[in-house]
Design an enzyme around this catalytic site. Structure first.
Site, mmCIF file in Angstrom:
data_model
loop_
_atom_site.group_PDB
_atom_site.id
_atom_site.type_symbol
_atom_site.label_atom_id
_atom_site.label_comp_id
_atom_site.label_asym_id
_atom_site.label_seq_id
_atom_site.Cartn_x
_atom_site.Cartn_y
_atom_site.Cartn_z
ATOM 1 N N GLN A 138 56.829 19.961 29.303
ATOM 2 C CA GLN A 138 56.865 18.501 29.193
ATOM 3 C C GLN A 138 56.426 17.992 27.841
ATOM 4 O O GLN A 138 56.612 16.811 27.523
ATOM 5 C CB GLN A 138 55.994 17.875 30.282
ATOM 6 C CG GLN A 138 54.504 18.117 30.114
ATOM 7 C CD GLN A 138 53.701 17.709 31.341
ATOM 8 O OE1 GLN A 138 53.779 18.342 32.384
ATOM 9 N NE2 GLN A 138 52.924 16.644 31.207
ATOM 10 N N CYS A 144 54.887 15.010 34.017
ATOM 11 C CA CYS A 144 54.831 16.093 35.007
ATOM 12 C C CYS A 144 55.502 15.689 36.322
ATOM 13 O O CYS A 144 56.122 16.510 37.001
ATOM 14 C CB CYS A 144 53.385 16.508 35.258
ATOM 15 S SG CYS A 144 52.330 15.148 35.815
ATOM 16 N N HIS A 283 47.768 15.451 38.436
ATOM 17 C CA HIS A 283 48.850 16.234 37.851
ATOM 18 C C HIS A 283 49.847 16.633 38.936
ATOM 19 O O HIS A 283 49.453 16.973 40.047
ATOM 20 C CB HIS A 283 48.260 17.478 37.185
ATOM 21 C CG HIS A 283 49.243 18.283 36.390
ATOM 22 N ND1 HIS A 283 50.073 17.737 35.436
ATOM 23 C CD2 HIS A 283 49.520 19.620 36.399
ATOM 24 C CE1 HIS A 283 50.812 18.694 34.890
ATOM 25 N NE2 HIS A 283 50.500 19.843 35.467
ATOM 26 N N ASN A 303 54.054 25.181 36.832
ATOM 27 C CA ASN A 303 53.624 24.084 35.971
ATOM 28 C C ASN A 303 54.751 23.744 34.997
ATOM 29 O O ASN A 303 55.781 24.417 34.964
ATOM 30 C CB ASN A 303 52.345 24.493 35.221
ATOM 31 C CG ASN A 303 51.535 23.298 34.761
ATOM 32 O OD1 ASN A 303 51.954 22.149 34.917
ATOM 33 N ND2 ASN A 303 50.384 23.551 34.182
#
Length: 336
Positions: A138, A144, A283, A303
Site C-alpha cells: 500500500q 489497507c 488496520h 498484509n
C-alpha cells in the site's frame, strides 16, 4: 601518580569501545538509508536516526527474548524503521471512529458450524489452493481497507470462476468516497463493499495502484471484472464462527489492532501481543487460513506492506479463543 596513570589507562578502552559502537550504529543507519533509498538534510537526519535507534533497540530486546524461548515471534528492521508512532498510525489506515463503523447483516454461527463440521476442516491455507494473489504494498497511504476488501473479492471470483484476477485497490481509493471511505485516510471495509455492489471493480491491470488519493476517479464500467451482490458479517468476537467461515467460505476481510511496534517490525513466528486491544481496530488485513504448530493454534493473515515484511508478507497470529488483537471484532465477506 602511578595510581592516576592506572586509572587513566582503565578509562581508555571504555572510551574507544563507545566510539566503536557509535560508528557501528552510524554505519548501520547509513546502510539502512542506502537500502531503502532514503536521504535527509542534516537536521532531519539526526531526528530520524534517533527514532531509528529507538526502534532498533526494541527489535534487539524482543529478539533476545525470542532466542531464549521467552517470546514466540521475532522482529526485524524494515522500511518503517524511522517512523514515529503517529506516522505509523497513519500508515495503518483503518482507524476511523468506531462509533461510525458500518455493519450489515450477520451470518448465522450455527449454520457456519454445521457446514464446517460436515467438511471436518482442522486447518486450511488458501495460499496453497490458488485463492490468493501476490503480496501487494500500500506504500505510505492508509489504504489497507482497500487491499483487505479486494483480497476477499479476488478469492471469491477464483472460487466461482477458477480465474485469479488482481483487483484494483486504486479504483476503491479514488472512487468510493461517496460511500463513506477516506482514501489514504482509512475506511471501514463495509463501505468499500457498498461501492463494489453499486459499481463493480476494475482489475489492477486496467486501473493500477499509485498510493495517492489526490487523483480523480477514472472508473470505466465497461472494464469492470468483478461484481458483488451483498456481504455478511461474522458475529462480533466469535472466533469459532470466524474459523468456520474461513473453512467453508474462503478468505475473510478483517480488522485488527496493529498499533504496536511488535506488529510493525514482525518478522517470523506466531505473533502474540499482550497489549493488543480487541476494540482498537487500527488496520485491515485479509485472513487467508489457520493452522497449528507445536500445539499452538494460529491464524494466517495477508498484509499489504510488501513481501519483505513478516513471513513473505504474511503473519501467523495466535488463535487461542481470546479474540487476539480483535481479529473477530469486525470480520466480513462478500457474496458474489
Amino acid at each position: 601518580v602511578g595510581l592516576l596513570l592506572v586509572l587513566l589507562l582503565l578509562c581508555v578502552p571504555a572510551r574507544v569501545a563507545s566510539e566503536s559502537e557509535e560508528q557501528a550504529v552510524l554505519s548501520d543507519w547509513n546502510i539502512w538509508k542506502m537500502i531503502h533509498a532514503i536521504s535527509y538534510d542534516e537536521n532531519d537526519d539526526i531526528e530520524r536516526r534517533v527514532i531509528w535507534e529507538y526502534n532498533s533497540r526494541l527489535i534487539e530486546e524482543n529478539n533476545q527474548e525470542y532466542f531464549m524461548g521467552a517470546k514466540p515471534f521475532s522482529m526485524s528492521m524494515n522500511k518503517y524503521g524511522d517512523l514515529t508512532k503517529h506516522e505509523y498510525h497513519v500508515l495503518q489506515g483503518a482507524m476511523i471512529n468506531p462509533h461510525f463503523a458500518k455493519r450489515g447483516k450477520t451470518t448465522s454461527p450455527r449454520k457456519l458450524r454445521q457446514n464446517a463440521l460436515r467438511l471436518g476442516v482442522v486447518g486450511i491455507d488458501y495460499r496453497a489452493m490458488g485463492y490468493v494473489t501476490e503480496v501487494k504494498d500500500q506504500g505510505y497511504c492508509g489504504s489497507c481497507w482497500a487491499f483487505s476488501t479486494t483480497g476477499a473479492i479476488e478469492a471469491q471470483v477464483y472460487k466461482h470462476t477458477g480465474q485469479l484476477v488482481s483487483l484494483s485497490e486504486q479504483n476503491l481509493v479514488d472512487c468510493s468516497r461517496p460511500y463513506g471511505t477516506y482514501g489514504c485516510g482509512g475506511a471501514w471495509m463495509a463501505n468499500a463493499y457498498d461501492y463494489v455492489i453499486s459499481n463493480g471493480l476494475q482489475s489492477t491491470d486496467t486501473y493500477p495502484y499509485t498510493s495517492v488519493d489526490t487523483q480523480p476517479c477514472f472508473y470505466e464500467s465497461g472494464l469492470s471484472v468483478a461484481h458483488v451482490r451483498d456481504y455478511r458479517f461474522i458475529p462480533k468476537g466469535d472466533e469459532q464462527a470466524l474459523a468456520d467461515a474461513v473453512s467453508t467460505i474462503g478468505p475473510i476481510t478483517v480488522a485488527i489492532d496493529a498499533d504496536h511496534s511488535s506488529f510493525m517490525f514482525y518478522s517470523s513466528g506466531i505473533y502474540e501481543e499482550p497489549a493488543c486491544n480487541s476494540n482498537n481496530l487500527s488496520h485491515a488485513v485479509l485472513l487467508v487460513g489457520f493452522g497449528s504448530d507445536g500445539g499452538q493454534d494460529y491464524w494466517i493473515i495477508k498484509n499489504s506492506w510488501g513481501s519483505s515484511w513478516g513471513e513473505g508478507g504474511f503473519m501467523r497470529m495466535a488463535r487461542d479463543g481470546s479474540n487476539t488483537c480483535g481479529i473477530a471484532s469486525y470480520a466480513l465477506y462478500p457474496l458474489l
